[in-house]
Design a protein around this motif. Structure first.
Motif: not given
Length: 316
Positions: A30-37, A122-128, A130-136, A212-213
């Protein structure tokens, strides 16, 4: 563990080519501003009420364009009436200290297709950031499998943060000619006189470890499987299941999940049911559950018992 999802009445020609919403394992930075919000909104104390429009806009805007293309393909495959009515929406399943579990849902805006949908987790990670999609998707799934996702519970896992388990209902949605109503997983009903649909469905329990990774699937279990063409007149949904499993979680004193025990019954068509127990242990090094090896007890040497006294009375 059973999930009840309801789908609406719908009719398709037997020759229609149905496609699903393909699963994904993409990671969006994500863009830093979007991630921060997002991190600010998902950090306690949480605000009550529906998701703010600006949060919904950020989550949708940062979704991959491929998601919208795949959604359009799925809805268009339902026939001319549905073509062009696709939409993508976001649900929040759980919040955890700046991060969040979400689903991206694809369905139609038309009321006649209400409750027919498929989702990506999907999981949003504030530390990274990112939005990560999980293949089900499972190996046996087809191009017509739809996925409905619900949160089971949040979990504590050693070496991981903000982990959770999810209930996934996977249904093979390729109806034959005639209307079919998918009233619940494992119990199919149809119009009187219509052809019996060859539909199979599974309930799955998916444990996802978040660190965290990385965000990874730690364990996937089938908790119920309905055989294709199950008779809708069966009195109990369990009668149509060819496989059922019940899970038990073991925790340490700090509340970390350490073992998962699975008691299962397999009822193949035309064969006697058989039962079994499988046990999985948490591996913090790989962030996965692995089959637990049976514990072999040390051999015990035979020992001669002392003779019985002539009186027949043994000493206390």
């Amino acid at each position: 563990m059973l999930i009840a999802f309801t789908a609406a009445l719908w009719t398709l020609p037997a020759t229609a080519t149905i496609v699903n919403l393909s699963q994904s394992d993409q990671t969006i930075v994500l863009p830093p501003d979007d991630s921060h919000k997002l991190a600010g909104y998902f950090t306690p104390p949480y605000r009550p009420g529906p998701m703010p429009p600006q949060v919904n806009e950020i989550l949708l805007r940062n979704a991959p364009s491929e998601l919208r293309t795949a959604c359009a393909a799925m809805v268009d495959s339902w026939g001319p009436r549905a073509r062009g009515s696709e939409r993508v929406t976001v649900r929040i399943l759980a919040l955890a200290n700046g991060s969040a579990w979400t689903t991206y849902r694809c369905d139609s805006r038309l009321p006649q297709f209400a409750n027919i949908y498929s989702e990506r987790l999907a999981a949003f990670s504030a530390a990274r950031g990112t939005i990560q999609f999980i293949d089900l998707a499972a190996a046996e799934d087809t191009r017509t499998t739809l996925y409905h996702v619900g949160l089971a519970e949040t979990l504590k896992l050693l070496g991981a943060d903000n982990s959770a388990s999810f209930e996934v209902f996977a249904v093979n949605s390729n109806p034959l000619a005639g209307a079919t109503n998918y009233s619940s997983p494992g119990h199919l009903t149809g119009d009187s006189g219509s052809s019996k649909p060859h539909v199979s469905s599974e309930n799955r329990l998916v444990i996802v470890a978040n660190s965290a990774s990385a965000t990874t699937i730690a364990l996937t279990l089938v908790t119920a499987r309905v055989r294709p063409g199950a008779d809708s007149r069966e009195t109990s949904p369990g009668d149509s299941a060819e496989y059922r499993a019940q899970t038990r979680f073991d925790h340490d004193r700090a509340g970390h999940l350490t073992f998962v025990s699975v008691y299962h019954r397999d009822s193949p068509p035309g064969a006697r049911p058989h039962f079994g127990l499988t046990r999985y242990t948490w591996d913090a090094a790989t962030l996965t559950f692995v089959p637990a090896k049976p514990v072999r007890l040390p051999p015990v040497k035979p020992r001669r018992l002392p003779p019985v006294p002539h009186s027949g009375q043994l000493a206390n």
